[in-house]
Design a protein around this motif. Structure first.
Motif, short mmCIF file in Angstrom:
data_model
loop_
_atom_site.label_atom_id
_atom_site.label_comp_id
_atom_site.label_asym_id
_atom_site.label_seq_id
_atom_site.Cartn_x
_atom_site.Cartn_y
_atom_site.Cartn_z
N PRO A 33 0.79 -1.38 -0.03
CA PRO A 33 0.01 -0.08 -0.10
C PRO A 33 0.83 1.09 -0.11
N LYS A 39 -3.34 -1.86 -4.57
CA LYS A 39 -3.46 -2.24 -5.81
C LYS A 39 -3.39 -4.06 -5.89
N SER A 61 -4.69 8.71 3.76
CA SER A 61 -5.25 7.69 2.63
C SER A 61 -4.15 6.39 2.19
N CYS A 62 -4.96 5.38 2.27
CA CYS A 62 -4.45 4.31 2.02
C CYS A 62 -4.82 3.69 0.56
N GLU A 63 -3.87 3.64 -0.41
CA GLU A 63 -3.99 3.14 -1.72
C GLU A 63 -3.47 1.68 -1.80
N ASN A 106 -10.89 3.71 2.46
CA ASN A 106 -9.37 3.80 2.49
C ASN A 106 -8.81 5.05 3.01
N SER A 107 -9.65 5.83 3.69
CA SER A 107 -9.12 7.04 4.18
C SER A 107 -9.57 7.04 5.71
N GLN A 134 -7.21 -1.91 -6.80
CA GLN A 134 -8.14 -1.43 -6.20
C GLN A 134 -9.45 -2.24 -6.24
#
Length: 449
Positions: free
Chosen positions: A268, A290, A286-288, A327-328, A292
């Protein structure tokens, strides 16, 4: 005169155009000049009043009147009340009666927009999984139920109003066309995300007859082994997988299964905003991750300096033990420098991603439990000038840290002992500097150039 809404939709979405119409009963065929109230808007002189809900506040009470040959209609119209209740843009949903078109047959696609009316539908088609552009093939269909007889990757959207307001495009649905009446292999995956250091299980079966060997394919290439009986494959490499059955000599093959795309979990990426605190401000993490994909839960951690380690230990933030679906994460009113990490998990039991790299939120507040001061006290220094950093507080152990923006996290510049300790050195690197105490506290942060 009377005021009417040009549509009767029960729900208006942000970005749509609301159109009010003024009609003068008995005044047909005449040239009217219309007046609208309230007049503090850029109100038109025509019988239509268009309001864009994305750029204008439209709450209020509206009336109209008309003027012909410099003579006004005696009465004002009825009052039309509008309230600011526009919701975010909706997304269309596409469902299929089947994902395989039988030989000589068709499947039914249904496009819908929940909780609202008045839509016409565009059907979009992506020719192959390798061609990412999607083209509309049928537009402005009043019927949401559409029949197709050729394969592809389909999606849809709804549109209504003038100018046309479009929904978000639906998720994609892959439709396959059967080339014959041969039996077909069926491929299923227990999950489509490979956990860190693990694998996912693929199951392939042929429902017709017995004695089938299973042939496996990844990215259209044949894998060099066959699973004879149970049709189970454990995969730890991402790719597009398919299978088919074969038996006899010479081998008679079934149709290929549908493709299943398997992804590996990436590390992440955490971002913080703002990175420098101001009094009373909140901080958004904020955690991104993949891919998603759906089903992730996000876990949030705070960094705690550890006196016996060069690294941090991480503690779950309050009320996030079970993770969050979003995700935030918002931290209200932080006042001190702090570091954070995140990770995500999905499945039952949870398969976790790696932890993100830590990100810091800096505070210039000189009054925390640990305090950093710079001598000489200025932001910009010359390369040749020595400077000293002093740490002060209720601790006997300190370490001086620097974040220069080039590495994932931070570097330790030195360690000190004493309730007030000083390091004197010449540095050539700009960055953010702070102290960490042996009791797990952060000092204020100083940006040095």
């Amino acid at each position: 005169p009377s005021v009417t809404l040009q549509h009767n939709w029960p729900q208006i979405y942000r970005g749509e155009t609301v159109t009010l119409r003024c009609e003068i009963q008995g005044g047909e065929g005449s040239q009217w000049t219309y007046e609208w109230r309230p007049t503090n808007r850029n109100s038109p002189s025509s019988n239509e009043f268009k309001i864009n809900t994305d750029t204008e506040s439209y709450s209020g009470e509206y009336q109209c009147s008309g003027r012909r040959n410099n003579q006004a209609v005696k009465n004002n119209s009825n009052t039309m009340s509008l309230s600011q209740s526009a919701a975010n843009k909706p997304a269309a949903t596409l469902t299929a009666s089947n994902t395989i078109i039988p030989a000589g047959g068709s499947v039914t696609l249904t496009c819908s927009v929940g909780g609202s009316a008045g839509w016409k539908f565009d059907l979009l088609r992506q020719e192959t999984v390798y061609l990412y552009t999607t083209q509309p093939i049928r537009t402005s269909e009043p019927d949401a139920v559409l029949s197709i007889s050729y394969g592809g990757v389909y999606s849809c959207r709804g549109g209504r109003g003038d100018p046309v307001f479009y929904t978000e495009t639906s998720d994609k649905v892959t439709i396959w066309k059967s080339a014959s009446n041969n039996p077909r292999a069926t491929l299923t995956a227990r999950d489509t995300i490979i956990p860190v250091g693990g694998s996912v299980t693929l199951l392939c079966s042929v429902d017709v007859g017995e004695g089938w060997k299973i042939y496996w394919y990844r990215n259209s290439y044949h894998l060099p082994w066959n699973i004879i009986n149970d049709g189970i494959l454990w995969v730890s490499d991402e790719g597009v997988y398919s299978c088919r059955g074969g038996r006899g000599d010479p081998v008679f093959y079934t149709e290929y299964s549908t493709n299943v795309t398997i992804h590996k979990t990436g590390k992440p990426v955490l971002s913080v905003s703002p990175s420098w605190l101001s009094p009373g401000a909140s901080v958004t993490l904020s955690c991104e991750v993949k891919p998603q994909d759906a089903g992730w839960r996000f876990f949030w951690y705070k960094a705690v300096p550890h006196p016996s380690s060069r690294y941090y230990i991480y503690e779950l933030l309050a009320n996030t033990t079970n993770g969050t679906e979003q995700n935030s994460y918002i931290i209200n009113g932080p006042t001190h420098t702090a570091g954070y990490k995140c990770r995500a998990g999905r499945g039952e039991p949870l398969n976790y991603t790696d932890y993100s790299e830590p990100k810091f939120v800096w505070s210039a507040d000189p009054r925390p439990a640990a305090s950093l001061s710079v001598n000489p006290d200025r932001v910009q220094h010359l390369y040749s000038d020595p400077l000293s950093l002093s740490c002060e507080g209720n601790s006997a152990e300190w370490r001086v840290m620097r974040f220069a923006g080039l590495l994932p996290c931070c570097s330790i510049l030195g360690e000190m002992n004493g309730s007030t300790s000083t390091i004197k050195r010449s540095w050539s690197d700009s960055g953010v500097y702070w102290c960490e105490s042996g009791s797990g506290e952060f000092s204020n942060a100083v940006n040095i150039t």
